[in-house]
Design a protein around this motif. Structure first.
Motif, PDB file in Angstrom:
ATOM      1  N   PRO A   1      -5.161  -1.224  -0.951  1.00  0.00           N
ATOM      2  CA  PRO A   1      -5.625  -2.621  -1.084  1.00  0.00           C
ATOM      3  C   PRO A   1      -6.896  -2.750  -1.931  1.00  0.00           C
ATOM      4  O   PRO A   1      -7.059  -3.758  -2.627  1.00  0.00           O
ATOM      5  CB  PRO A   1      -5.881  -3.016   0.375  1.00  0.00           C
ATOM      6  N   ASP A   2      -7.759  -1.741  -1.913  1.00  0.00           N
ATOM      7  CA  ASP A   2      -8.975  -1.784  -2.725  1.00  0.00           C
ATOM      8  C   ASP A   2      -8.689  -1.738  -4.227  1.00  0.00           C
ATOM      9  O   ASP A   2      -9.589  -1.995  -5.028  1.00  0.00           O
ATOM     10  CB  ASP A   2      -9.900  -0.609  -2.360  1.00  0.00           C
TER      11      ASP A   2
ATOM     12  N   ALA B   1       0.840  -1.191   0.000  1.00  0.00           N
ATOM     13  CA  ALA B   1       0.000   0.000   0.000  1.00  0.00           C
ATOM     14  C   ALA B   1       0.880   1.249   0.000  1.00  0.00           C
ATOM     15  O   ALA B   1       1.881   1.309   0.720  1.00  0.00           O
ATOM     16  CB  ALA B   1      -0.926  -0.001   1.203  1.00  0.00           C
ATOM     17  N   GLY B   2       0.500   2.211  -0.826  1.00  0.00           N
ATOM     18  CA  GLY B   2       1.284   3.419  -0.984  1.00  0.00           C
ATOM     19  C   GLY B   2       2.286   3.365  -2.115  1.00  0.00           C
ATOM     20  O   GLY B   2       2.868   4.392  -2.483  1.00  0.00           O
TER      21      GLY B   2
ATOM     22  N   VAL C   1      -3.001  -7.104 -10.426  1.00  0.00           N
ATOM     23  CA  VAL C   1      -2.408  -6.134  -9.514  1.00  0.00           C
ATOM     24  C   VAL C   1      -2.875  -6.485  -8.104  1.00  0.00           C
ATOM     25  O   VAL C   1      -4.082  -6.579  -7.854  1.00  0.00           O
ATOM     26  CB  VAL C   1      -2.843  -4.693  -9.861  1.00  0.00           C
ATOM     27  N   THR C   2      -1.926  -6.709  -7.216  1.00  0.00           N
ATOM     28  CA  THR C   2      -2.241  -7.038  -5.836  1.00  0.00           C
ATOM     29  C   THR C   2      -1.555  -6.035  -4.924  1.00  0.00           C
ATOM     30  O   THR C   2      -0.331  -5.866  -4.994  1.00  0.00           O
ATOM     31  CB  THR C   2      -1.786  -8.456  -5.482  1.00  0.00           C
ATOM     32  N   VAL C   3      -2.347  -5.377  -4.081  1.00  0.00           N
ATOM     33  CA  VAL C   3      -1.819  -4.378  -3.164  1.00  0.00           C
ATOM     34  C   VAL C   3      -1.995  -4.898  -1.742  1.00  0.00           C
ATOM     35  O   VAL C   3      -3.121  -5.130  -1.298  1.00  0.00           O
ATOM     36  CB  VAL C   3      -2.529  -3.029  -3.326  1.00  0.00           C
TER      37      VAL C   3
END
Length: 125
Positions: A87-88, A13-14, A121-123
């Motif tokens: 994450p969303d 994240a970020g 894409v996975t956050v």
């Protein structure tokens, strides 16, 4: 037109990722392009779109200010720069081409003529 999406991956994240969508064919510059995404168990949703010339760009409210769509017609490629990922944002991202692209229809996935295969894409939080 055949589309090949790439650039997905796992990011915290970020963080940032840059997706690319390479198109075959000599008429790429005549297509409006869009990016869509689909998370597990959810419908495909509009992310961003760009006109054939690159002069007009539009974004979903959820990504406005964080994502940037661009294109290089000389390279037959459209990009999606994704910053401040959340994450969303986790989903499979698809690029698509529309020969009848307009600002009225750009968010309607059913009207796009050609689709890439998608890139994950996975956050992580």
């Amino acid at each position: 037109v055949q589309l090949q999406a790439s650039g997905g991956g796992l990011v915290q994240a970020g963080g940032s990722l840059r997706l690319s969508c390479a198109a075959s064919g000599r008429t790429f510059s005549s297509y409006g392009m869009g990016w869509f995404r689909q998370a597990p168990g959810q419908e495909r949703e509009f992310v961003a779109a760009i006109s054939w010339s690159g002069g007009s760009k539009y974004y979903a409210d959820s990504v406005k200010g964080r994502f940037t769509i661009s294109r290089d017609n000389a390279k037959n490629t459209v990009y999606l720069q994704m910053n401040s990922l959340k994450p969303d944002d986790t989903a499979v991202y698809y690029c698509a081409a529309d020969s009848q692209w307009s600002i009225v229809t750009m968010a309607r996935s059913g009207l796009y003529d050609y689709w890439g295969q998608g890139t994950q894409v996975t956050v992580s939080s």
